[in-house]
Design a protein around this motif. Structure first.
Motif, PDB file in Angstrom:
ATOM      1  N   GLY B 133       0.829  -1.186   0.000  1.00  0.00           N
ATOM      2  CA  GLY B 133       0.000   0.000   0.000  1.00  0.00           C
ATOM      3  C   GLY B 133       0.872   1.248   0.000  1.00  0.00           C
ATOM      4  N   VAL B 135       1.736   5.225   1.603  1.00  0.00           N
ATOM      5  CA  VAL B 135       1.575   6.347   2.526  1.00  0.00           C
ATOM      6  C   VAL B 135       1.698   7.592   1.654  1.00  0.00           C
ATOM      7  CG1 VAL B 135       2.479   7.531   4.537  1.00  0.00           C
ATOM      8  CG2 VAL B 135       2.631   5.035   4.396  1.00  0.00           C
ATOM      9  N   GLU B 137       1.471  11.587   0.395  1.00  0.00           N
ATOM     10  CA  GLU B 137       1.849  12.931   0.850  1.00  0.00           C
ATOM     11  C   GLU B 137       0.540  13.700   1.089  1.00  0.00           C
ATOM     12  OE1 GLU B 137       5.070  15.447   1.797  1.00  0.00           O
ATOM     13  OE2 GLU B 137       4.998  13.324   1.313  1.00  0.00           O
TER      14      GLU B 137
ATOM     15  N   GLY D 128       7.108  16.593  -5.972  1.00  0.00           N
ATOM     16  CA  GLY D 128       7.064  16.634  -4.510  1.00  0.00           C
ATOM     17  C   GLY D 128       5.762  16.084  -3.953  1.00  0.00           C
ATOM     18  N   ARG D 129       4.695  16.273  -4.700  1.00  0.00           N
ATOM     19  CA  ARG D 129       3.393  15.778  -4.239  1.00  0.00           C
ATOM     20  C   ARG D 129       3.301  14.264  -4.342  1.00  0.00           C
ATOM     21  NH1 ARG D 129      -1.424  18.736  -6.976  1.00  0.00           N
ATOM     22  NH2 ARG D 129      -2.420  17.765  -5.173  1.00  0.00           N
ATOM     23  N   ARG D 130       4.237  13.682  -5.034  1.00  0.00           N
ATOM     24  CA  ARG D 130       4.182  12.240  -5.282  1.00  0.00           C
ATOM     25  C   ARG D 130       5.152  11.460  -4.408  1.00  0.00           C
ATOM     26  NH1 ARG D 130       2.196  15.313  -9.083  1.00  0.00           N
ATOM     27  NH2 ARG D 130       0.464  14.432 -10.278  1.00  0.00           N
ATOM     28  N   ILE D 131       5.751  12.133  -3.443  1.00  0.00           N
ATOM     29  CA  ILE D 131       6.568  11.414  -2.470  1.00  0.00           C
ATOM     30  C   ILE D 131       5.676  10.376  -1.811  1.00  0.00           C
ATOM     31  CG2 ILE D 131       7.784  11.643  -0.270  1.00  0.00           C
ATOM     32  CD1 ILE D 131       8.446  14.556  -1.170  1.00  0.00           C
ATOM     33  N   GLN D 132       6.200   9.217  -1.599  1.00  0.00           N
ATOM     34  CA  GLN D 132       5.316   8.143  -1.208  1.00  0.00           C
ATOM     35  C   GLN D 132       6.006   7.119  -0.314  1.00  0.00           C
ATOM     36  OE1 GLN D 132       2.715   6.868  -4.579  1.00  0.00           O
ATOM     37  NE2 GLN D 132       3.541   4.919  -3.923  1.00  0.00           N
ATOM     38  N   GLY D 133       5.403   6.842   0.801  1.00  0.00           N
ATOM     39  CA  GLY D 133       5.881   5.753   1.655  1.00  0.00           C
ATOM     40  C   GLY D 133       5.141   4.469   1.334  1.00  0.00           C
ATOM     41  N   ASP D 134       5.432   3.445   2.102  1.00  0.00           N
ATOM     42  CA  ASP D 134       4.876   2.122   1.836  1.00  0.00           C
ATOM     43  C   ASP D 134       4.093   1.596   3.027  1.00  0.00           C
ATOM     44  OD1 ASP D 134       6.665   1.905  -0.524  1.00  0.00           O
ATOM     45  OD2 ASP D 134       8.220   1.783   1.008  1.00  0.00           O
ATOM     46  N   THR D 147       6.425   2.707   5.912  1.00  0.00           N
ATOM     47  CA  THR D 147       7.586   3.577   5.736  1.00  0.00           C
ATOM     48  C   THR D 147       7.103   4.950   5.306  1.00  0.00           C
ATOM     49  OG1 THR D 147       8.002   3.237   3.385  1.00  0.00           O
ATOM     50  CG2 THR D 147       8.926   1.597   4.878  1.00  0.00           C
ATOM     51  N   THR D 148       7.858   5.948   5.702  1.00  0.00           N
ATOM     52  CA  THR D 148       7.559   7.311   5.268  1.00  0.00           C
ATOM     53  C   THR D 148       8.858   7.946   4.775  1.00  0.00           C
ATOM     54  OG1 THR D 148       8.019   8.284   7.425  1.00  0.00           O
ATOM     55  CG2 THR D 148       5.772   7.541   7.033  1.00  0.00           C
ATOM     56  N   LYS D 149       8.714   9.034   4.066  1.00  0.00           N
ATOM     57  CA  LYS D 149       9.896   9.733   3.585  1.00  0.00           C
ATOM     58  C   LYS D 149       9.823  11.184   4.008  1.00  0.00           C
ATOM     59  CE  LYS D 149      10.807   6.628  -0.228  1.00  0.00           C
ATOM     60  NZ  LYS D 149      10.597   6.362  -1.661  1.00  0.00           N
TER      61      LYS D 149
END
Lengths: 498, 498, 498, 498
Positions: B133, B135, B137, D128-134, D147-149
């Motif tokens: 999945g 997370v 922004e 930048g709006r597409r930064i993405q964690g899991d 996970t986050t960035k």
């Protein structure tokens, strides 16, 4: 229509024709039909009764425009979409006025929809450039495996009246960003917002034929879209019943279909919730657009210990709502879309009361005076003591009524929440981390709001499961619906010099 | 069945019952039906005539097993799938013997299918752990946006007779890896391979009810799967006609559907191709499984300048093929699946010849002698001088015949290649980089082989566009078909201490 | 070494040579050095004193093996790694015995490390097949943009003594999966576990030269790895001081470097925590491997209201620990790795006490009797009333002592937690959803445990920020460290026929 | 500076101060230094000699601004960056004039750089709006893994004079998009372009302290950035020598570093290439910015059969170049950046000629007349008969000279191409598909142009391997350099009600 026109800064945005192949055009038959203001039953404008012929022409125009639009780079398409976004933002007051006039929602709600709807255009303007294939790790040293993604072709978009703008931009923007061309059928009762978007798109440089709109005879238009083998994808938002028919019809031409259908959203207030905030947000959700959204709170489950506190709080919030014309200052709830719809909701409430539900507020049809007495209003209604045998529990209400059911154990709430064929949106309030994750996981819904009812954003996938639909709109997933995958398998073993 | 049984190292793999809820079981009616060896028309085994009742029981078993299977971690499910893979690899000789007996394909082809089919099990055993999945922004500092993916629920899988194993593992493995449970309907003429897989799955520890197989009355089983609201997803490989009906039927319960349907694959030999290799590979593709694959070369387009050289080369390759029982040494082509199918192909060839096509080899029904005279064989046939009015050009041949058409300009070949309602696989031969990319892009197909006909792999998305289907199998995309997305919107604004 | 050997099922796993180019080999000088059992100070085995020469040979062997290993498909490499995994799982009792003998940790902890360490091998065996480049959406119709990923080349891996196995498999498995070859320098005090892994790798079919191990003179080996221009990547786990030197040294050859360095992990117990569980888990974290892990609880922050309850609970848990030889039944804590290390920790405790800390248990060096009196044991120690001026607050303790600090406001705890140059792991206990997200976000650490101390898994990225390192191990990210990106820009504009 | 100022539509863009904490400010010392026009040796402007003090203040300003900038949503940051992009596009004539004045490149080249440089701003505004964690698939039912960035913190950017704008936007835009704040040190000889960008950023709403620029004493500024523990990341483009020193220095504070260093790009013309196009593009690459780019063609390898044809073609193209002031109509090549640089290139050419190379055109220092005689010009030079012992083969030329080497076998060309410590960009010309893939794979370079020299785009990862650097700029990968990963491990096992 002079009434709305007078509210517009740019009167040219009030279009009353079909838009096909870059031209504003009436129906071949010359027939027109009125668009009403649901707050007053006055005619806002007259639009053509488009049908099979107009739709076929629109499909042809879209098919003709497809190769050229597809051949543009995603960056070029993105620039045009970006320009469209800029114009929409600039014209948002006018679009909102048109929307309030034909749909009835308060002007502030219309403005909010404009922001969100424009957000989809901006998002997909950017997202189109990020379409991406794969270079796969080969299983054979003489072969290279690649995948690419390309537009599915001509898209048919069919959209509802409750969000006359944002339901369109969610479908049209990703379609256009992907390189598809579109034939759009807006709801027959709210065509004007759609037409204003088309006019802005035209000004932004969307080429002729890339976006076409046919307004008029809904079944005729829909059937033509579904039957056409040229149309490769249908994006639909509307009722579950219609959605199922469209999907069945699309099978014969093996179309891809995405469906955003009905819902029956549970709101669960666990006993550690912030009751005041939960009450506020429940009302925001339940009575947005007079309860006419597919993700509206439809069933409120309150945990035993906080029940009376919650009912009191929510009744107070509802009592603070103000009914009226969406153009009037301070109005927070407008009419329903039609007399039929208003009466249906009224019947649901009466059935609930007959089975023991107690309205703590509302329950009937208001007298608002003046022109508004011709409008299709219904009082916002809280139904305490609701039970599982009532229609308000079992059906999508789509109006300003909310049944309140009490539960004891957490598991009971989850079970009742899932006790529906729908699976669009669910919501709950708790401060507990584990409860939050576990309840979210156990709710069979496509979207789950936790301490929050505003779940829609251009970044977040929107869509349901079970009988609430297939496919997702907005977010990175919303673009995938308009793309098809191609696998390239390249033999390079013939070269022996390297 | 003693004949096949005697070829098996592990005779227990020849199962002749339905497999429901972990039990081997006959039809309630007690009825059975024969499975024939198409090379000899002998009965290989008798299996139950399962129908609506058996299917309903299987759906219930799958529904009961779903929560437990879903609750396992992906790692646990992966370990069981891995064990299944190991057992399948170990038993591949036996599975291949069963497959050759009921399907007719040469043993070596059956073995190759086993490797590929097992490859899907291994791939998805691993892939399930990589479900992921997002997370996102956030657009609001008080909200966190997450997405998760979960199994769609009970899956109905309907598979064809031409690849009795690999079409199953492509559907069942990702379904199981995702956490779904499955009711499988294998082709009625090739149920035995499927049942051997189930037995190995059972041994590997797939829990009762997680994988169920109903064999027998195809329409009754299929209709029951389609009608059930419990079944949330259908994975189908088969004819376009049946696929369309299934998709239409699935609409009423808003099922998700993936369809791998028919094809009409073009093979383009550009004038800079390596003619010998192209000829070899064309035959490999066209006559694999006696031409009975959905990605078989169906129309051969040869560029003018190399035409005679190519026809000569390909005729020589075809003349080197050896027909016979798939169990016999050196046999490179087996029978067709049924007399009806054989006669249909024969008719197609005769129609082509009547319109001017010239067979450079083959064209009729062979006399192979002995038991094989009862088999359903057809000579591998090259049809030179084919034209666009012939059925072999317009229809999926699904048998050992290949029409050869000459073209001048590159664009002509692309145009003819796309001149079909199908869009599964296309192939071409060129050494030119730009031609490779541009032709691949312009071919409206889901898969494109370039200097290569072996386009199937567990790593590569498999599937078509247009009337060849929707959805993809194998690869990372193949798992997505069995997952549904959930958007979590978490309000955290209530906390003011951090 | 007879002592350990006798515990092994497969005595051949106790290797005492360097492993270079597929050969077991001593140092050129013939010199050897002893490996001690820290529980008894007995010699476990003698190993060669490898240095610059042996390392250079190993680098050459790795360089020679690189093209061949890289040329294998990821599937082939994955199969070998999978075989390695199977052998490691099978041999886990033996590996654990070797580990306990040279490192001192309880056998059960060694077994747990084996499971986790093997997990990395399995994970990367699978992950290597999923390496993936991109087909980008072009900005120019005449150009195609692709990216690919390829192995960085020869990798130098330098690993510590506290996890003699898992720190190796985290580096070697992804390196090998990516197609790199490796020269490994295990900690000089725990070389034997590493060598047993190499032996199993050899048996699994890892080709000669693909994995090389040099044991002996740590600075000489490290310097040679760092200076070599052939070595393109260094993966290091160890102290911050050494890591900085390595990174500086690597700059001259523009090596890529990933560093897993020291930590100073905060444990925050918020006042809504489950105190008993938090106490249990704090001890599990703080005293795993006798406190010698980089993610050990180093500073315990307890919110005012629950302080006395927590201190009582944790003291009780610590009192239940049993010191002794890792091979002895019921032992839950072993010795420290060396007398020097033990004395350093003892000094830290004494310094804290001198500044006002109150040990609620432990504080000194135990008398365990028998051979164990020669071991390097230290009592597990809880230091109540710790303050910010103590070294136990400011430094990485790396031993069985935990200072407890009280805090009032949530923000105070976060501030103190971040008051360190380190940023590896942080932990906190709360049941509140918003507090969980916000605290996690505000903690400047690479990993955050929430209600959980067992944060390591093959699926989860492991690594720190600030002075705790750069790069991530395990998870999908762990493979990226060994890959380099290549951008392909293909001009296809010269073709005008398509 | 009046000269340049007069060319500007908006004279306020010619800034001549440091930009720190949102303020335009001189050096504390009051010292200034001249910026020269390399075409005429005239002073363009005087700028402060900033050093350690100014840099420290800038770092503090960036650190102060960091929490606020990070706390904005990516959408908010993106809007500001978008606005910056719009202003830069609008001001591109002025920026280009400033650039031509201080750097010497033809105005058309400056404009092209502006387009590309602005492209990076737009790209990262969106990215930048597409930064993405899991959200990972858990291995334990009681644990959730996320996970986050997040932004790495304060970034130091150090950029070169050859692309005074685009090297900045590639670093600053992703840093800002990620939520980092920046201290930028532009090249001391081209500070003015950087300052104009800062002024536009200020107008666009980049908050004070988020972007700071210190101009002046390069070593003092660089050392301060490197030494600071507040600066968590260095992005550098420049020489390999300086890059290595920076990387070594950064180790002590465990900074993350990305380096874009020198190159020695091979151009391979295979015998099936389109010779005319290849010759055109070779010149475009080799003599862009007078040969002063890190991806310039540095060594031309021509396959035997087409050698004379190619040399003739390329000489003709070079003879068509026109030297002069970048502001003059028709000028296609400007001066080198400094007399020192010009003389170094001249020496390289002379050394080559002394060893047997034959200039087919150029080779010396031109007399251009007038003010230009004070400029730092060098004739564009083709060196036929170049050999492997010449410095022009072994070193990065960074000037308008290109050595031509002949090869026979494909493998020979690859081998020579890889015979360098550099690994930035390589190029080749062929029409063959397999040769294209295989050569691309075998070239040890971070970027490979195939039939194309224009390999730079905001969508494509830019960067090298070996001694050409680490890290990538532009593309989705370019943002990762400014993000750090956080693993969240959430225990939810304590809840037993769900």
């Amino acid at each position: 229509s002079s009434d709305v026109k007078s509210k517009l800064k740019d009167a040219e945005l009030l279009k009353t024709d079909c838009f096909v192949g870059g031209e504003w055009t009436g129906a071949e038959s010359g027939e027109t039909m009125p668009v009403y203001n649901p707050a007053t039953n006055e005619v806002v404008a007259n639009v053509p009764v488009g049908g099979a012929k107009e739709t076929s022409r629109a499909i042809s125009a879209a098919a003709d425009a497809f190769p050229g639009w597809k051949a543009k780079t995603a960056k070029e398409r993105g620039s045009i979409l970006r320009k469209w976004y800029d114009l929409v933002v600039e014209a948002s007051d006018d679009i909102s006025s048109i929307m309030t006039a034909e749909c009835g929602k308060p002007f502030a709600e219309a403005k909010a929809e404009c922001v969100g709807g424009a957000g989809s255009i901006e998002w997909f303007a950017e997202e189109g450039r990020r379409i991406q294939g794969d270079v796969l790790e080969t299983v054979n040293p003489s072969i290279r495996f690649l995948t690419t993604k390309s537009p599915v072709g001509v898209v048919g978009a069919i959209t509802p009246w409750n969000f006359p703008m944002s339901m369109i931009t969610r479908k049209v923007s990703p379609a256009l960003a992907a390189g598809c061309t579109v034939v759009l059928k807006p709801a027959e009762v709210t065509p004007l917002t759609a037409l204003s978007l088309a006019e802005l798109g035209r000004r932004a440089g969307i080429p002729a034929g890339v976006l076409n709109i046919v307004v008029g005879d809904a079944p005729a238009i829909g059937d033509t879209l579904i039957a056409s083998d040229t149309v490769r994808k249908i994006g639909f938002t509307g009722s579950t019943g219609v959605g199922k028919k469209l999907a069945a019809g699309a099978a014969d031409t093996v179309k891809r279909v995405s469906l955003e259908l009905g819902g029956n959203a549970p709101f669960i207030i666990f006993d550690d919730a912030d009751v005041e905030t939960a009450a506020q947000m429940t009302v925001s959700s339940a009575f947005r657009n007079a309860g006419q959204t597919c993700i509206c709170a439809n069933r409120i489950f309150v945990q035993e210990g906080i029940r009376s506190q919650f009912v009191e709080a929510i009744t107070a919030v509802v009592n603070g709502l103000k009914l009226g014309s969406g153009f009037d200052e301070g109005v927070t709830m407008g009419p329903l879309i039609s007399p039929k719809q208003r009466d249906r909701v009224h019947e649901l409430v009466k059935e609930a009361v007959s089975k023991g539900a107690k309205p703590t507020t509302g329950g009937g049809i208001p007298n608002l005076g003046g022109k508004l007495d011709q409008g299709y209003f219904m009082q916002p209604t809280v139904l305490d003591n609701a039970t599982l045998d009532m229609k308000v529990y079992k059906e999508e209400i789509f109006g300003p009524a909310m049944p309140i059911i009490t539960f004891k154990q957490d598991k009971d709430a989850i079970k009742m929440a899932n006790d529906t064929e729908y699976g669009l949106a669910a919501y709950f309030w708790t401060k507990d981390l584990a409860r939050a994750f576990k309840a979210a996981e156990q709710l069979d819904y496509g979207m789950v709001g936790i301490n929050e009812q505003a779940i829609t954003s251009e970044i977040a996938p929107f869509g349901g499961i079970k009988h609430s639909g297939v496919g997702r709109e907005n977010s990175k997933y919303g673009l995938e619906e308009f793309l098809q995958l191609k696998t390239l398998v390249m033999g390079v073993g013939y070269n022996k010099t390297l």
